[in-house]
Design a protein around this motif. Sequence first.
Motif, short mmCIF file in Angstrom:
data_model
loop_
_atom_site.label_atom_id
_atom_site.label_comp_id
_atom_site.label_asym_id
_atom_site.label_seq_id
_atom_site.Cartn_x
_atom_site.Cartn_y
_atom_site.Cartn_z
N GLY A 118 -4.71 -118.50 38.99
CA GLY A 118 -3.65 -119.29 39.72
C GLY A 118 -3.83 -119.14 41.23
O GLY A 118 -3.64 -120.30 41.74
N ALA A 119 -4.22 -118.21 41.66
CA ALA A 119 -4.76 -117.96 43.20
C ALA A 119 -5.74 -118.93 43.62
O ALA A 119 -5.74 -119.63 44.74
N ALA A 120 -6.64 -119.17 42.80
CA ALA A 120 -7.82 -120.06 43.07
C ALA A 120 -7.37 -121.40 43.19
O ALA A 120 -8.10 -122.40 43.97
N THR A 121 -6.49 -121.90 42.39
CA THR A 121 -6.03 -123.29 42.14
C THR A 121 -4.81 -123.71 42.72
O THR A 121 -4.80 -124.92 43.02
N TYR A 122 -3.85 -122.71 43.01
CA TYR A 122 -2.72 -123.10 43.51
C TYR A 122 -2.96 -123.56 45.22
O TYR A 122 -3.63 -122.68 45.73
N LEU A 123 -2.77 -124.99 45.55
CA LEU A 123 -2.92 -125.23 46.75
C LEU A 123 -4.40 -125.20 47.31
O LEU A 123 -4.73 -124.83 48.63
#
Length: 364
Positions: A118-123
């Motif tokens: 999630g952190a790698a891909t969000y924004l």
Amino acid sequence: MPNQLTVLYENKPCYNIIFKDNLLEVVENIMKIKRDTSCKICIFSDDLVGKYYLNDLKEALADKYNHVITYLIPNGENSKTLTNVEKLYRELIENHFDRKDLLIALGGGVVGDMTGFGAATYLRGIDFVQVPTTLLSQVDSSIGGKTGVDFLNYKNMVGAFYMPRLVYIAPTTLLTLSDAQFASGMGEVIKHGLIRDLSYFDWMEAHADAILAKDLPTLESLIYTSCDIKRQVVQEDPKEQGIRAHLNFGHTIGHAIEKLSDFRLLHGQCVALGMCAAGYISKERGLISTEDYQRILRVIDRFGLPTKLTLSLDAGAIVQATKSDKKMEGDHVKFILLDGLGCAKIYKDVTDDEMLRAIASLQE
Ligand SMILES: NC(=O)c1ccc[n+]([C@@H]2O[C@H](COP(=O)([O-])OP(=O)(O)OC[C@H]3O[C@@H](n4cnc5c(N)ncnc54)[C@H](O)[C@@H]3O)[C@@H](O)[C@H]2O)c1
Ligand SMILES: [Zn+2]
């Protein structure tokens, strides 16, 4: 024992692994990364871990930061889906999270892998912190930057390499972990000794009683040593082009069994069986002695992990399933064998017959 390790990436310090008794001290460490108290924080966890640790952590963070939210999934591998990551994106959008904000993974490998993805891909990438709470996640999955979710029937099929800003390990969280999950993590710990450090393998055999009793100072040494081994391997080969494959010891046949068992066995149990099988092939090839092979089985058994496959699975189907492993190179499975205890090597010439005999040794 020092309470910190630094993981290098491309020869530069990338993130620290901090070991502390007190889970809530993670807040002080987060404040070093995120000084601005208007930084928004989302704690990602599962319902079971949440029950034990979420409220206290949320309160401790809310003392320092204005905007702390939580996102919970049902515990277990079945939750490791893109759909649940989509729900996370929605939560973050509705709460106006931007690039300066932070995700925290509070839980085992499922939570850690999903939060990282999630952190790698969000924004296109926001910061995240790993707070692993299972033995497996503390010694293995939280380190090294592999993130992802399962897709269709394939484990970790969709994912990214993405580094956390911090890994914070409180070994005390293991006191609430079930014995079965603890044993599952021991599968990876035993692997660390076998692939790289015979003296560590000797140590865990000698300290089995204290480890199984979850004696805290002993657990701290164990977690530290295993993290250090994983750190060294991923530093040398972050994108798995060579030596990182050593961590796959026990995983070729292990993953195949895991898949065919429809995840009725825990990961560490499958890895244990895979290590017995790989040990058997190593013994048949004369790379380790019969005594060493017996010792591997004894240690695996001592830590509550299986050395025999009791589910009725077809040996041919297990071999077939090894071919769909992601760790293939052309037609060859990259198989990790032991060239002596404490020393792993990659072999690309392990035959189906050798695997069949090794699987038969698990079924005797
Ligand atoms: N990224 C990597 O490099 C890497 C490496 C190995 C495994 N993994 C992944 O990790 C996952 C497995 O991780 P896992 O074994 O931690 O499983 P998990 O996250 O499913 O946790 C196991 C169970 O323990 C519970 N739990 C967690 N912490 C607890 C605590 N302190 N007290 C009580 N209960 C607790 C969870 O709710 C869950 O039910 C798999 O999805 C695997 O693919 C990733
Ligand atoms: Zn594993």
